[in-house]
Enzyme design. Structure first.
Site, PDB file in Angstrom:
ATOM      1  CG  ASP A  38      -2.054  -0.854   1.088  1.00 11.56           C
ATOM      2  OD1 ASP A  38      -2.013  -1.660  -0.024  1.00 11.56           O
ATOM      3  OD2 ASP A  38      -2.866  -1.178   2.023  1.00 11.56           O
ATOM      4  CG  ASP A  63      -3.366  -8.284  15.583  1.00 13.93           C
ATOM      5  OD1 ASP A  63      -3.974  -7.233  15.976  1.00 13.93           O
ATOM      6  OD2 ASP A  63      -2.041  -8.038  15.840  1.00 13.93           O
TER       7      ASP A  63
END
Length: 342
Positions: free
Chosen positions: A87, A236
């Protein structure tokens, strides 16, 4: 007014005492479970397909090292796919593209997936990569990690041996812990987390945690839990809980490590801790009710809720400090319910 201050003071003390008590419980569980180990299952006759995902954002200094470490994984080449999920807005993309082109010519299944909108940030990049992944299992490494060539051989057999095992987490090692007192202090904190807290959560089945890197997921588990979701900064931690609430299990392997760089500057550490704190509280807001309503044992639910709300201890400490001064000032008055403590 003093009565209100005193009530808030008691609430802050009780809250902090709860976190302190969890520390003693964790120590007891560690002493109880520290010797239990999971023997490595035998290697399969045919290794499954594995996709290695490498999410990066403006990592020009380490992206080549990361790619070379992934390419050096000792795994059958016809079973290995590498995705650089990029990105970046700087020249990281150009550096990575040149490396990828050379390795593809040499026969390595590696691809560069570059997004320009960063929608969903890391969770969005991982989800976009999964749409083009062909692996049954997905290994994830952040930009500052350097996994050993044997990493997949040490982790994949566990996932093959247990069909309800959704993820395997390895221990984080350190590449620069001796560089300064700041990195040394962080290394001690991380070692405590992995040597004690992670070992306890996994072996006592108290909502094991995926740390976001140096782990391998069963792709079917990610899909069954609802996939990567970007409504928290700790994607996560979010994905650690949702599969377990759906019946999947996690496994921590303390003898398998993947070394990484520790933030060397205080500003970088503050940014990291800011993301973790914000994401953890967001995950608490999202998952506290599902955890409380789950069919897990009460002790597991309590530990899981305290774990999700771990960063609440910081505002509690600030509140305790701010309330101490007015309570000390009015400590001798009959209106102070805590005068016998002050």
């Amino acid at each position: 007014m003093i009565a209100i201050f005193a009530a808030l003071h008691v609430a802050a003390v009780v809250g902090l005492a709860l976190y302190g008590l969890l520390g003693f419980v964790t120590l007891w569980l560690y002493l109880r479970h520290r010797r239990s180990q999971s023997a490595c299952p035998p290697a399969p006759t045919e290794w499954p397909r594995v996709t290695v995902q490498l999410p990066v954002y403006n990592e020009r200094e380490v992206v080549t090292r990361l790619l070379e470490a992934a390419a050096a994984l000792d795994y059958p080449r016809d079973r290995l796919q590498i995705q650089l999920l990029d990105d970046s807005t700087d020249d990281t993309t150009a550096l990575a593209a040149a490396w990828v082109a050379r390795q593809r010519t040499a026969g390595l299944d590696v691809s560069l997936l570059h997004r320009v909108n960063r929608q969903g940030f890391k969770a969005g990049a991982l989800a976009a990569g999964l749409e083009q992944a062909n692996g049954e299992f997905v290994a994830i490494f952040d930009a500052d990690f350097v996994p050993a060539p044997s990493f997949l051989h040490q982790t994949i057999p566990f996932l093959l041996a247990d069909p309800r095992l959704g993820a395997v987490q390895a221990r984080w090692g350190h590449l620069n812990d001796a560089d300064s007192s700041l990195t040394a202090a962080q290394a001690i904190a991380l070692d405590k987390h992995f040597a004690v807290e992670q070992l306890v959560r996994h072996r006592a089945d108290c909502f094991p945690k995926f740390n976001g890197s140096a782990g391998v997921w069963r792709r079917a588990c990610i899909a069954d839990a609802g996939g990567w979701q970007a409504d928290t900064l700790c994607e996560d931690l979010d994905l650690s809980y949702r599969p377990q609430l759906a019946g999947w299990q996690g496994l921590y392997l303390p003898d398998v490590d993947a070394p990484a760089e520790i933030p060397p500057q205080l500003a970088a550490l503050k940014r990291q801790q800011g993301r973790w704190a914000t994401g953890s509280i967001q995950a608490f807001r999202k998952l506290a009710l599902p955890v409380a309503r789950s069919r897990r044992p009460l002790s597991h639910k309590i530990e899981g809720l305290i774990h999700l709300g771990a960063y609440f201890c910081h505002p509690l400490m600030v509140l305790l400090l701010l309330l101490t001064l007015p309570l000390l000032w009015f400590g001798d008055t009959a209106a102070n319910p805590l005068r016998w403590l002050l």
